[in-house]
Design a protein around this motif. Structure first.
Motif, mmCIF file in Angstrom:
data_model
loop_
_atom_site.group_PDB
_atom_site.id
_atom_site.type_symbol
_atom_site.label_atom_id
_atom_site.label_comp_id
_atom_site.label_asym_id
_atom_site.label_seq_id
_atom_site.Cartn_x
_atom_site.Cartn_y
_atom_site.Cartn_z
ATOM 1 N N ASP A 64 7.092 -36.334 -34.883
ATOM 2 C CA ASP A 64 6.035 -37.465 -34.475
ATOM 3 C C ASP A 64 5.655 -37.996 -35.923
ATOM 4 O O ASP A 64 5.297 -37.395 -36.557
ATOM 5 C CB ASP A 64 4.969 -37.319 -33.587
ATOM 6 C CG ASP A 64 5.540 -36.801 -32.335
ATOM 7 O OD1 ASP A 64 5.981 -37.573 -31.678
ATOM 8 O OD2 ASP A 64 5.074 -35.514 -31.651
ATOM 9 N N GLU A 155 9.839 -39.814 -33.668
ATOM 10 C CA GLU A 155 9.067 -40.884 -32.966
ATOM 11 C C GLU A 155 7.901 -41.813 -33.578
ATOM 12 O O GLU A 155 7.396 -41.160 -34.420
ATOM 13 C CB GLU A 155 8.329 -40.237 -31.763
ATOM 14 C CG GLU A 155 7.437 -41.181 -30.945
ATOM 15 C CD GLU A 155 6.707 -40.506 -29.767
ATOM 16 O OE1 GLU A 155 6.856 -39.316 -29.576
ATOM 17 O OE2 GLU A 155 5.665 -41.435 -29.333
ATOM 18 N N LYS A 157 4.940 -43.094 -33.816
ATOM 19 C CA LYS A 157 3.656 -42.709 -32.937
ATOM 20 C C LYS A 157 2.819 -43.796 -32.866
ATOM 21 O O LYS A 157 2.506 -44.277 -34.194
ATOM 22 C CB LYS A 157 3.307 -41.386 -33.284
ATOM 23 C CG LYS A 157 2.350 -40.653 -32.421
ATOM 24 C CD LYS A 157 3.456 -40.190 -31.115
ATOM 25 C CE LYS A 157 2.800 -39.387 -30.168
ATOM 26 N NZ LYS A 157 3.357 -39.510 -28.891
ATOM 27 N N GLN A 196 12.540 -42.875 -31.409
ATOM 28 C CA GLN A 196 12.093 -43.046 -29.981
ATOM 29 C C GLN A 196 10.541 -43.533 -30.345
ATOM 30 O O GLN A 196 9.873 -43.280 -31.242
ATOM 31 C CB GLN A 196 11.829 -41.809 -29.366
ATOM 32 C CG GLN A 196 11.435 -40.591 -30.338
ATOM 33 C CD GLN A 196 10.822 -39.337 -29.523
ATOM 34 O OE1 GLN A 196 10.333 -39.279 -28.449
ATOM 35 N NE2 GLN A 196 10.838 -38.114 -30.247
HETATM 36 CA CA CA Z 1 6.852 -36.924 -29.577
#
Ligand code: CA
Ligand code: G3P
Length: 310
Positions: A64, A155, A157, A196
């Motif tokens: 993240d 990711e 975040k 992501q």
């Molecule tokens: Ca995550």
């Protein structure tokens, strides 16, 4: 005849294009993504957790990402530092009132601290004294550790925090991939990259800047995505979905709908600590159900050692 050959060539080109964004392009087998590293056993998002995930056979290691005050990408799940570090002890006067994911509270926001300040924090003791002194890694440090041994699955975040502060999060990620020779579909075959994000606008920005690696759109439990059309609307913008696992459990058609559009499904999060909250005997059995009964392509787990290879 020529016209027919031309049509066939155009058709083949379209097919090749579709194949380049299908699950087979993102994943070559049922894929084990270590969630925040091997986070059931070591403090999340530390090099210790990433190292252990690789030793346990993870195909990808998740990061993240957050951004420091001086614009450095670091690996941290929360937007703020207090849950997983001793920031409260070291920087008592630096707390502020923040609204994070819709909730207003007192927090030590990572984006208010420089990398040098963040590197003074202990990111291991909260989990277990034996990890005292573990540091929050930069994204570059995580890449250096993982590359050649597994893929990375970063990711972006809480992108809304950075958008509100004029931090170009997506561009920072693009630059990091570029600088590490990881931008592009097959830049380093031993270190595949999948991005992501929960942020629809972040996903769109990544598509606009032609990030060059697959992007997975994360979906929370309460989000729509109740029809095939809801998924299809994202075709060409993202290459897969990362739904909360209950979305797939409640609606197994979700996987069929995604696959029909050449998109992958990577649900989250499978953890041994959830046993008792699920109908499964253990986390391996739960993962097996999703992978081999419901047909998901990959999944995020805190227990990469329990991933069931068929
Ligand atoms: Ca995550
Ligand atoms: O990114 C997949 C999963 O990690 C989403 O949940 O809160 O652990 O980032 P979270």
């Amino acid at each position: 005849m020529l016209a027919r050959v031309g049509t066939w060539i155009v058709g083949l080109g379209a097919w090749a294009m579709v194949m380049s964004i299908t699950g087979s392009a993102q994943y070559t087998k049922k894929t084990n993504v270590a969630h925040r590293g091997a986070s059931a056993y070591a403090p999340e998002h530390t090099l210790a957790a990433y190292r252990l995930a690789i030793e346990m056979g993870a195909d990808f290691v998740e990061q993240d990402l957050a951004v420091t005050r001086d614009g450095v990408l670091i690996c941290l799940h929360d937007a703020s530092l207090e849950r997983t570090t001793n920031v409260e002890q070291l920087f008592p006067g630096r707390v502020s009132t923040q609204t994070i994911e819709g909730k207003t509270r007192q927090a030590w926001l990572a984006n208010d601290f420089t990398l040098a300040e963040i590197k003074t924090l202990d990111a291991g003791s909260w989990f277990d004294k034996k990890y005292a002194g573990e540091k929050i890694p930069t994204f570059d440090e995580a890449i250096a550790l993982i590359r050649g041994k597994a893929g990375i699955f970063p990711e972006l975040k809480t992108p809304e925090i950075y958008a509100g502060r004029n931090v170009e999060f997506e561009q920072l990620v693009a630059a990091a991939l570029e600088r590490n020779g990881l931008r592009g579909p097959k830049a380093d075959p031993k270190t595949p990259v999948i991005l992501q994000t929960f942020g629809p606008s972040s996903a769109r920005t990544l598509a606009q800047i032609k990030i060059g690696v697959p992007v997975v759109l994360l979906l929370g439990n309460d989000e729509g995505f109740k029809t095939a059309a809801d998924l299809k609307a994202w075709k060409g913008i993202v290459q897969g979905f990362g739904p909360a696992k209950n979305i797939v459990f409640r609606n197994p058609d979700f996987v069929k709908w995604a696959h029909a559009e050449g998109m992958t499904v990577t649900p989250y999060t499978f953890r041994s600590s959830d046993v008792g909250k699920t109908n499964f005997r253990d986390v391996s059995e739960e993962m097996s159900h999703y992978l081999y009964r419901l047909g998901v392509d990959a999944l995020f787990t805190d227990n990469p050692d329990r991933f069931p290879r068929k």
